[in-house]
Scaffold this motif. Sequence first.
Motif, short mmCIF file in Angstrom:
data_model
loop_
_atom_site.label_atom_id
_atom_site.label_comp_id
_atom_site.label_asym_id
_atom_site.label_seq_id
_atom_site.Cartn_x
_atom_site.Cartn_y
_atom_site.Cartn_z
N CYS A 196 0.73 -1.02 -0.06
CA CYS A 196 -0.08 -0.15 -0.11
C CYS A 196 0.83 0.95 0.06
O CYS A 196 1.69 1.43 1.05
N THR A 197 0.91 2.18 -1.06
CA THR A 197 1.78 3.09 -1.22
C THR A 197 1.06 4.24 -1.92
O THR A 197 0.20 4.41 -2.59
N SER A 198 1.51 5.63 -1.46
CA SER A 198 1.00 6.87 -2.09
C SER A 198 1.48 6.81 -3.49
O SER A 198 2.52 6.06 -4.08
N ASN B 20 -2.92 -2.90 -9.87
CA ASN B 20 -3.74 -1.91 -8.85
C ASN B 20 -5.13 -2.34 -8.47
O ASN B 20 -6.02 -2.56 -9.21
N LEU B 21 -5.47 -3.06 -7.28
CA LEU B 21 -6.56 -3.42 -6.98
C LEU B 21 -7.53 -2.40 -6.32
O LEU B 21 -8.98 -2.79 -6.96
N ALA B 22 -7.23 -1.35 -6.06
CA ALA B 22 -8.11 -0.30 -5.47
C ALA B 22 -7.22 0.95 -5.19
O ALA B 22 -6.29 0.76 -4.95
N TYR B 23 -8.04 2.16 -5.49
CA TYR B 23 -7.51 3.50 -4.83
C TYR B 23 -8.04 3.77 -3.55
O TYR B 23 -9.13 3.74 -3.40
N TRP B 24 -7.03 3.77 -2.68
CA TRP B 24 -7.59 4.24 -1.22
C TRP B 24 -7.09 5.59 -1.08
O TRP B 24 -6.92 6.30 -1.97
N GLU B 25 -7.07 6.17 0.01
CA GLU B 25 -6.76 7.87 0.38
C GLU B 25 -5.74 8.07 1.45
O GLU B 25 -5.99 7.37 2.40
N ASN B 26 -4.90 8.95 0.94
CA ASN B 26 -4.17 9.66 1.59
C ASN B 26 -4.46 11.02 2.13
O ASN B 26 -4.61 11.35 3.46
N PRO C 233 -3.64 9.98 -3.41
CA PRO C 233 -4.06 8.72 -3.16
C PRO C 233 -3.29 7.63 -2.74
O PRO C 233 -2.02 7.73 -2.95
N PHE C 234 -3.67 6.64 -2.26
CA PHE C 234 -3.00 5.50 -1.77
C PHE C 234 -3.32 4.36 -3.10
O PHE C 234 -4.58 4.53 -3.40
N LEU C 235 -2.59 3.45 -3.09
CA LEU C 235 -3.02 2.49 -4.11
C LEU C 235 -2.46 1.03 -3.49
O LEU C 235 -1.30 1.09 -2.73
N ILE C 236 -3.30 0.23 -3.78
CA ILE C 236 -3.09 -1.25 -3.10
C ILE C 236 -2.58 -2.12 -4.40
O ILE C 236 -3.46 -2.63 -5.36
#
Length: 336
Positions: free
Chosen positions: A91-93, A142-148, A238-241
């Motif tokens: 999980c990284t920005s 990339n499985l999904a965009y999460w949030e930073n 964003p964070f990326l998984i």
Amino acid sequence: MFKRRTIASAIAGAALLIATSAFAQYAERTIKLTNGVNEDHPVGAGVKKMQEVLNAKTGGKIKINAFWGGAAGGDLPATQALRAGTQEMVCTSSSPLVGIIKELGVFDLPFLFANEKEADAVLDGPAGQYFNKKLEAAGLVNLAYWENGFRNLTNSKRPVAKVEDFDGVKVRVMQNNIFLDTFKTLGTNAVPMAFGEVFTALETKTIDGQENPFVTIDTSKFYEVQKYLSVTRHAYTPFLILYSKKLWDQLNPQEQAVLREAAIEGQKVQRATIRAQSDKALAGLKAKGMQVNEITAAEQRRMFEKVKPVYEKHTASIGAEAIDVVFGELKKVRGN
């Protein structure tokens, strides 16, 4: 009585057989996931939800072994390990990935998104798929965009409510050329500095201010050395998984589908958690004595106009196509 027990045993046995056969398509796997935040960060809530989904859908066959707080190394080395096929997930920005996929530099551009609704629409729509294809070509799924989240400005000199208020404020920025150019263009004396040095530099007045999301401002106790907090929302990260493409291709379609589903369900929880935590952090910062000011929509537009040269300067390094893709989606969201 014996007959009832026999029937009950038969029903239980059949149920077990059905459950076992339903999970038969999944192999026993332990997936290594690394990231730079601590487990109490909203990413922790997202990963917990992912594991719940995987437990329910695979009978606990697919497990996530998460390493928190950079315990297993930095995000960039981890991403390179994914590309090599020696680690499953990170999980990284987006910022550390720019050296691999230059187009992701678009997310470092200033005042790109006005709010979370715009960010979600772009990342979860065709623009997000555009970046996903770039990532896949580089060996990353990339499985999904999460949030930073959105970054905001604090300083010890004055409230920043309009463009002119940036003038001469000495601001620490990340060691990132786009951020450096953004704050220079706004009129500040921008100083690139490692995050670990920021509190002391603020305390000794070596610098006047810094910029970060509300949660980081709160947990870093910057309220002890900063009086003013301006809700500039000047950048959204964003964070990326990410999953290793080499290892992803070894999974069967059912395993791939369940991992994507888990990441999307995790996304919902992670985004909701970070937004609630952000609101709570802002209220806490006000309670601790920080003077908070919002930026009007008109001033936000003026700030965007002021930093347009940053877009022009970095278009070549990011790629005009990537910028056009994002702005095309933004026009649809904004209805213009």
